[in-house]
Design a protein around this motif. Structure first.
Motif, PDB file in Angstrom:
ATOM      1  N   UNK A   1       0.825  -1.210   0.000  1.00 16.00           N
ATOM      2  CA  UNK A   1       0.000   0.000   0.000  1.00 16.00           C
ATOM      3  C   UNK A   1       0.859   1.260   0.000  1.00 16.00           C
ATOM      4  N   UNK A   2       2.076   1.179   0.527  1.00 12.48           N
ATOM      5  CA  UNK A   2       3.011   2.300   0.556  1.00 12.48           C
ATOM      6  C   UNK A   2       3.658   2.482  -0.825  1.00 12.48           C
ATOM      7  N   UNK A   3       3.798   1.407  -1.571  1.00 18.62           N
ATOM      8  CA  UNK A   3       4.537   1.384  -2.835  1.00 18.62           C
ATOM      9  C   UNK A   3       3.719   1.888  -4.016  1.00 18.62           C
ATOM     10  N   UNK A   4       4.442   2.218  -5.083  1.00 22.48           N
ATOM     11  CA  UNK A   4       3.808   2.510  -6.374  1.00 22.48           C
ATOM     12  C   UNK A   4       3.636   1.167  -7.073  1.00 22.48           C
ATOM     13  N   UNK A   5       2.426   0.658  -7.079  1.00 25.19           N
ATOM     14  CA  UNK A   5       2.151  -0.654  -7.670  1.00 25.19           C
ATOM     15  C   UNK A   5       1.432  -0.528  -9.013  1.00 25.19           C
ATOM     16  N   UNK A   6       1.694   0.575  -9.723  1.00 25.95           N
ATOM     17  CA  UNK A   6       1.059   0.733 -11.034  1.00 25.95           C
ATOM     18  C   UNK A   6       1.494  -0.389 -11.979  1.00 25.95           C
ATOM     19  N   UNK A   7       2.666  -0.930 -11.748  1.00 33.19           N
ATOM     20  CA  UNK A   7       3.110  -2.165 -12.403  1.00 33.19           C
ATOM     21  C   UNK A   7       3.433  -3.129 -11.272  1.00 33.19           C
ATOM     22  N   UNK A   8       2.799  -4.276 -11.263  1.00 31.94           N
ATOM     23  CA  UNK A   8       2.982  -5.216 -10.157  1.00 31.94           C
ATOM     24  C   UNK A   8       2.983  -6.633 -10.696  1.00 31.94           C
ATOM     25  N   UNK A   9       3.999  -7.392 -10.296  1.00 33.29           N
ATOM     26  CA  UNK A   9       4.041  -8.813 -10.652  1.00 33.29           C
ATOM     27  C   UNK A   9       4.642  -9.588  -9.501  1.00 33.29           C
ATOM     28  N   UNK A  10       4.487 -10.902  -9.578  1.00 29.68           N
ATOM     29  CA  UNK A  10       4.912 -11.792  -8.508  1.00 29.68           C
ATOM     30  C   UNK A  10       5.902 -12.817  -9.061  1.00 29.68           C
ATOM     31  N   UNK A  11       6.949 -13.059  -8.280  1.00 29.98           N
ATOM     32  CA  UNK A  11       7.919 -14.115  -8.574  1.00 29.98           C
ATOM     33  C   UNK A  11       7.849 -15.134  -7.438  1.00 29.98           C
ATOM     34  N   UNK A  12       8.168 -16.375  -7.748  1.00 29.59           N
ATOM     35  CA  UNK A  12       8.053 -17.452  -6.766  1.00 29.59           C
ATOM     36  C   UNK A  12       9.266 -18.357  -6.859  1.00 29.59           C
TER      37      UNK A  12
ATOM     38  N   UNK B   1      10.262 -24.665   2.175  1.00 24.77           N
ATOM     39  CA  UNK B   1      10.755 -23.294   2.201  1.00 24.77           C
ATOM     40  C   UNK B   1      10.461 -22.644   0.846  1.00 24.77           C
ATOM     41  N   UNK B   2       9.870 -21.461   0.868  1.00 21.49           N
ATOM     42  CA  UNK B   2       9.490 -20.793  -0.377  1.00 21.49           C
ATOM     43  C   UNK B   2       9.551 -19.286  -0.185  1.00 21.49           C
ATOM     44  N   UNK B   3       9.648 -18.576  -1.306  1.00 23.42           N
ATOM     45  CA  UNK B   3       9.646 -17.118  -1.277  1.00 23.42           C
ATOM     46  C   UNK B   3       8.698 -16.601  -2.346  1.00 23.42           C
ATOM     47  N   UNK B   4       7.855 -15.670  -1.941  1.00 23.40           N
ATOM     48  CA  UNK B   4       7.001 -14.949  -2.881  1.00 23.40           C
ATOM     49  C   UNK B   4       7.471 -13.506  -2.846  1.00 23.40           C
ATOM     50  N   UNK B   5       7.833 -13.003  -4.030  1.00 27.60           N
ATOM     51  CA  UNK B   5       8.346 -11.637  -4.124  1.00 27.60           C
ATOM     52  C   UNK B   5       7.449 -10.812  -5.028  1.00 27.60           C
ATOM     53  N   UNK B   6       7.010  -9.665  -4.510  1.00 22.15           N
ATOM     54  CA  UNK B   6       6.227  -8.717  -5.294  1.00 22.15           C
ATOM     55  C   UNK B   6       7.194  -7.689  -5.878  1.00 22.15           C
ATOM     56  N   UNK B   7       7.202  -7.550  -7.204  1.00 18.98           N
ATOM     57  CA  UNK B   7       8.012  -6.556  -7.909  1.00 18.98           C
ATOM     58  C   UNK B   7       7.075  -5.444  -8.349  1.00 18.98           C
ATOM     59  N   UNK B   8       7.475  -4.204  -8.159  1.00 14.45           N
ATOM     60  CA  UNK B   8       6.584  -3.090  -8.478  1.00 14.45           C
ATOM     61  C   UNK B   8       7.368  -1.894  -8.986  1.00 14.45           C
ATOM     62  N   UNK B   9       6.669  -0.811  -9.239  1.00 14.61           N
ATOM     63  CA  UNK B   9       7.244   0.356  -9.906  1.00 14.61           C
ATOM     64  C   UNK B   9       8.209   1.155  -9.046  1.00 14.61           C
ATOM     65  N   UNK B  10       8.039   1.201  -7.764  1.00  9.58           N
ATOM     66  CA  UNK B  10       8.987   1.935  -6.925  1.00  9.58           C
ATOM     67  C   UNK B  10       8.448   2.270  -5.554  1.00  9.58           C
ATOM     68  N   UNK B  11       9.385   2.695  -4.706  1.00  7.01           N
ATOM     69  CA  UNK B  11       9.049   3.165  -3.374  1.00  7.01           C
ATOM     70  C   UNK B  11       8.760   4.659  -3.436  1.00  7.01           C
TER      71      UNK B  11
ATOM     72  N   UNK C   1      11.847   9.636  -4.815  1.00  3.66           N
ATOM     73  CA  UNK C   1      11.119   8.447  -5.241  1.00  3.66           C
ATOM     74  C   UNK C   1      12.117   7.389  -5.713  1.00  3.66           C
ATOM     75  N   UNK C   2      11.927   6.150  -5.297  1.00  3.32           N
ATOM     76  CA  UNK C   2      12.785   5.045  -5.728  1.00  3.32           C
ATOM     77  C   UNK C   2      12.206   4.387  -6.964  1.00  3.32           C
ATOM     78  N   UNK C   3      13.061   3.977  -7.891  1.00  2.45           N
ATOM     79  CA  UNK C   3      12.611   3.303  -9.101  1.00  2.45           C
ATOM     80  C   UNK C   3      12.462   1.811  -8.901  1.00  2.45           C
ATOM     81  N   UNK C   4      12.302   1.080 -10.002  1.00  8.74           N
ATOM     82  CA  UNK C   4      12.047  -0.355  -9.918  1.00  8.74           C
ATOM     83  C   UNK C   4      13.219  -1.121  -9.325  1.00  8.74           C
TER      84      UNK C   4
END
Length: 189
Positions: free
Chosen positions: A31-42, A109-119, A129-132
């Motif tokens: 909710x804090x992040x810019x998630x205009x582009x958002x994807x998930x890695x596993x 053991x697993x990791x789910x990572x959300x990648x987004x547009x920036x902080x 503002x932080x980038x990707x």
């Protein structure tokens, strides 16, 4: 698709035996992040057929390779069931996959990572503002580390930042009422 090919650095902000709490914390950070582009890695280290079956039904085209002796892999057309334990990975998925993956992990053991547009901008600590690059949130399930080599009965939430913006990690933790609980470490991508 987001293309952040440089390493990020990550710092843990929560460790809990409650997977739902880890999920809620990741959601609050997003909710804090810019998630205009958002994807998930596993990524997972799967040792049993019981844990592998539900993951393969969700990710039938995932990349995998033997996580022990032997050359088995998806690239060779092998069956992962015949090469347990395996390392299983899938990248660039829609954010709607995160919940089902968390539910399907089992004891692995697993990791789910959300990648987004920036902080966002953090003017009180002098950061714009932080980038990707360095803009991720990771929940490590049944693991204490991002490499998934430290199995655990709890789950760890990490925020990722650029190394030169290390002070952003404690700032982000504070935005959701937390603090960092470990060292800043280079994150595998």
């Amino acid at each position: 698709m987001l293309l952040a090919m440089a390493n990020s650095y990550a710092q843990p902000v929560l460790r809990t035996p409650d997977l739902a709490e880890a999920w809620r914390t990741a959601a609050r950070l997003l909710e804090v992040a810019d998630t205009s582009e958002l994807e998930v890695d596993f990524d997972a280290r799967v040792r049993s057929a019981e844990d592998l079956e539900p993951l393969m039904s969700l990710l039938p085209h995932a990349d995998w390779w033997a996580d022990g002796p032997g050359p088995g892999s998806s690239a060779r057309g092998d069956s992962p069931m015949e090469h347990l334990p395996v390392r299983l990975s899938s990248w660039g998925m829609g954010p709607d996959m995160a919940g089902p993956l968390l539910a399907a992990v089992g004891a692995s053991p697993a990791a789910i990572r959300w990648d987004f547009s920036g902080w966002p901008e953090a003017p009180d600590i002098g950061l714009g503002t932080g980038g990707t690059r360095g803009a991720y949130v990771t929940v490590c399930v049944n693991a204490r580390d991002l490499d998934l080599t430290e199995p655990a009965t709890d789950h760890t939430v990490f925020v990722h930042v650029k190394q030169v913006e290390a002070e952003r990690a404690p700032w982000l933790a504070a935005q959701v009422g937390l603090r960092v609980i470990g060292e800043l470490v280079m994150a595998p991508l």
